[in-house]
Structures are given as structure tokens and as C-alpha cells.
Motif scaffolding. Structure first.
Motif, PDB file in Angstrom:
ATOM      1  N   PRO A   9      -8.077  15.447 -61.677  1.00  0.00           N
ATOM      2  CA  PRO A   9      -8.026  14.595 -60.614  1.00  0.00           C
ATOM      3  C   PRO A   9      -6.793  13.958 -60.492  1.00  0.00           C
ATOM      4  O   PRO A   9      -5.768  14.120 -61.439  1.00  0.00           O
ATOM      5  CB  PRO A   9      -9.034  13.642 -61.367  1.00  0.00           C
ATOM      6  CG  PRO A   9      -9.552  13.941 -62.527  1.00  0.00           C
ATOM      7  CD  PRO A   9      -8.842  15.073 -62.726  1.00  0.00           C
ATOM      8  N   TYR A  10      -6.318  13.619 -59.307  1.00  0.00           N
ATOM      9  CA  TYR A  10      -4.944  13.057 -59.168  1.00  0.00           C
ATOM     10  C   TYR A  10      -4.544  11.867 -60.189  1.00  0.00           C
ATOM     11  O   TYR A  10      -3.461  11.883 -60.422  1.00  0.00           O
ATOM     12  CB  TYR A  10      -4.984  12.680 -57.639  1.00  0.00           C
ATOM     13  CG  TYR A  10      -4.607  14.042 -56.865  1.00  0.00           C
ATOM     14  CD1 TYR A  10      -3.742  14.851 -56.940  1.00  0.00           C
ATOM     15  CD2 TYR A  10      -5.549  13.815 -55.652  1.00  0.00           C
ATOM     16  CE1 TYR A  10      -3.507  15.881 -56.026  1.00  0.00           C
ATOM     17  CE2 TYR A  10      -5.598  15.013 -54.598  1.00  0.00           C
ATOM     18  CZ  TYR A  10      -4.565  15.930 -54.823  1.00  0.00           C
ATOM     19  OH  TYR A  10      -4.502  16.967 -53.936  1.00  0.00           O
ATOM     20  N   ARG A  11      -5.672  11.315 -60.251  1.00  0.00           N
ATOM     21  CA  ARG A  11      -5.331  10.045 -61.216  1.00  0.00           C
ATOM     22  C   ARG A  11      -4.671  10.698 -62.868  1.00  0.00           C
ATOM     23  O   ARG A  11      -3.786  10.006 -63.145  1.00  0.00           O
ATOM     24  CB  ARG A  11      -6.728   9.286 -61.546  1.00  0.00           C
ATOM     25  CG  ARG A  11      -6.444   7.906 -62.313  1.00  0.00           C
ATOM     26  CD  ARG A  11      -7.868   7.434 -62.524  1.00  0.00           C
ATOM     27  NE  ARG A  11      -7.695   6.093 -63.076  1.00  0.00           N
ATOM     28  CZ  ARG A  11      -8.085   5.907 -64.418  1.00  0.00           C
ATOM     29  NH1 ARG A  11      -8.581   6.909 -65.226  1.00  0.00           N
ATOM     30  NH2 ARG A  11      -7.942   4.782 -65.007  1.00  0.00           N
ATOM     31  N   THR A  12      -5.244  11.664 -63.185  1.00  0.00           N
ATOM     32  CA  THR A  12      -4.546  12.302 -64.462  1.00  0.00           C
ATOM     33  C   THR A  12      -3.221  12.703 -64.278  1.00  0.00           C
ATOM     34  O   THR A  12      -2.347  12.235 -65.072  1.00  0.00           O
ATOM     35  CB  THR A  12      -5.284  13.650 -64.895  1.00  0.00           C
ATOM     36  OG1 THR A  12      -6.850  13.016 -65.022  1.00  0.00           O
ATOM     37  CG2 THR A  12      -4.890  14.098 -66.021  1.00  0.00           C
ATOM     38  N   PHE A  13      -2.998  13.048 -63.091  1.00  0.00           N
ATOM     39  CA  PHE A  13      -1.367  13.486 -62.764  1.00  0.00           C
ATOM     40  C   PHE A  13      -0.627  12.180 -62.683  1.00  0.00           C
ATOM     41  O   PHE A  13       0.658  12.307 -63.155  1.00  0.00           O
ATOM     42  CB  PHE A  13      -1.282  14.699 -61.643  1.00  0.00           C
ATOM     43  CG  PHE A  13      -1.873  15.914 -61.774  1.00  0.00           C
ATOM     44  CD1 PHE A  13      -1.587  16.660 -62.846  1.00  0.00           C
ATOM     45  CD2 PHE A  13      -2.628  16.572 -60.952  1.00  0.00           C
ATOM     46  CE1 PHE A  13      -2.060  17.854 -63.110  1.00  0.00           C
ATOM     47  CE2 PHE A  13      -3.254  17.585 -61.141  1.00  0.00           C
ATOM     48  CZ  PHE A  13      -2.828  18.449 -62.285  1.00  0.00           C
ATOM     49  N   PHE A  57      -0.548  19.362 -69.202  1.00  0.00           N
ATOM     50  CA  PHE A  57      -1.223  18.898 -67.880  1.00  0.00           C
ATOM     51  C   PHE A  57      -0.734  19.609 -66.738  1.00  0.00           C
ATOM     52  O   PHE A  57      -1.601  20.014 -65.743  1.00  0.00           O
ATOM     53  CB  PHE A  57      -1.159  17.373 -67.871  1.00  0.00           C
ATOM     54  CG  PHE A  57      -1.906  16.709 -68.958  1.00  0.00           C
ATOM     55  CD1 PHE A  57      -3.144  16.433 -68.657  1.00  0.00           C
ATOM     56  CD2 PHE A  57      -1.226  15.982 -69.996  1.00  0.00           C
ATOM     57  CE1 PHE A  57      -4.085  15.747 -69.546  1.00  0.00           C
ATOM     58  CE2 PHE A  57      -1.979  15.528 -70.870  1.00  0.00           C
ATOM     59  CZ  PHE A  57      -3.423  15.269 -70.929  1.00  0.00           C
ATOM     60  N   PHE A  58       0.535  19.670 -66.527  1.00  0.00           N
ATOM     61  CA  PHE A  58       1.080  20.307 -65.396  1.00  0.00           C
ATOM     62  C   PHE A  58       0.989  21.646 -65.248  1.00  0.00           C
ATOM     63  O   PHE A  58       0.923  22.619 -64.269  1.00  0.00           O
ATOM     64  CB  PHE A  58       2.417  19.871 -64.928  1.00  0.00           C
ATOM     65  CG  PHE A  58       2.726  18.366 -64.721  1.00  0.00           C
ATOM     66  CD1 PHE A  58       2.011  18.010 -63.431  1.00  0.00           C
ATOM     67  CD2 PHE A  58       3.409  17.483 -65.388  1.00  0.00           C
ATOM     68  CE1 PHE A  58       1.921  16.589 -63.197  1.00  0.00           C
ATOM     69  CE2 PHE A  58       3.192  16.087 -65.032  1.00  0.00           C
ATOM     70  CZ  PHE A  58       2.893  15.505 -63.843  1.00  0.00           C
ATOM     71  N   MET A  59       1.100  22.479 -66.483  1.00  0.00           N
ATOM     72  CA  MET A  59       0.970  23.889 -66.383  1.00  0.00           C
ATOM     73  C   MET A  59      -0.369  24.313 -66.704  1.00  0.00           C
ATOM     74  O   MET A  59      -0.703  25.329 -67.180  1.00  0.00           O
ATOM     75  CB  MET A  59       2.190  24.417 -67.460  1.00  0.00           C
ATOM     76  CG  MET A  59       3.471  24.162 -67.241  1.00  0.00           C
ATOM     77  SD  MET A  59       4.758  24.558 -68.329  1.00  0.00           S
ATOM     78  CE  MET A  59       4.347  26.486 -68.297  1.00  0.00           C
TER      79      MET A  59
END
Length: 93
Positions: A9-13, A57-59
Motif C-alpha cells: 500500500p502507498y501508506r507504507t511507502f 521496502f523500496f527494493m
């Protein structure tokens, strides 16, 4: 072998991005103080946490198989050895 899509979810990012901004502000704030020989260690600690968040997270390394994690940690261990050897060189000049 089947592949699974990792829908995050975008919230995590946004939470991770906020943490990265907070850690960047912490780096700037800590740089204003003279910690003596601990300046480098504090900067490396904060950078390690930041890179861990980016990798996890991003990778999407958080969702990869154990083989990829093993390869990542092996590469990081080798990097840590080289950085440690560099510190020994600086200490004994």
C-alpha cells in the motif's frame, strides 16, 4: 516456481519516506555536535538504518526468497570487512 506480486500500500511507502526524512534531519542535527571519534560511528549507524529501510521496502527485499537475502547479507558482510580494514588504516597512520 510461481511468482507472487507484492502489492504494497502507498501508506507504507509514505511512512518509510517520512522515516527517511526524519533520519536525514537527525543526521543534520547530530552533525552540529562534536562527538569526537563517535562522529563517524553515529553517521554510519544512521546511514545503515536508512539503507536498510530503502532495501527492505523500496527494493522489495522484504518479500524476496532467502537465497536473495543470503546474497545481500554476504555482500554487506564483505563491504563491512573492507570498511573495517579502511578504519584500521586510518587509525594507524
Amino acid at each position: 516456481m510461481t511468482e507472487h506480486a507484492h502489492i504494497v500500500p502507498y501508506r507504507t511507502f509514505f511512512i518509510v519516506w517520512g522515516l527517511l526524512l526524519l533520519l536525514t534531519a537527525t543526521t543534520v542535527a547530530v552533525a552540529q555536535f562534536n562527538l569526537g571519534p563517535f562522529n563517524v560511528w553515529v553517521a554510519l549507524l544512521i546511514a545503515t538504518v536508512k539503507s536498510g529501510l530503502v532495501i527492505a521496502f523500496f527494493m522489495h527485499m522484504k518479500y524476496e526468497s532467502r537465497l536473495f537475502l543470503l546474497a545481500l547479507f554476504a555482500a554487506l558482510a564483505i563491504l563491512a570487512v573492507f570498511i573495517g580494514l579502511t578504519f584500521f588504516d586510518v587509525l594507524y597512520r
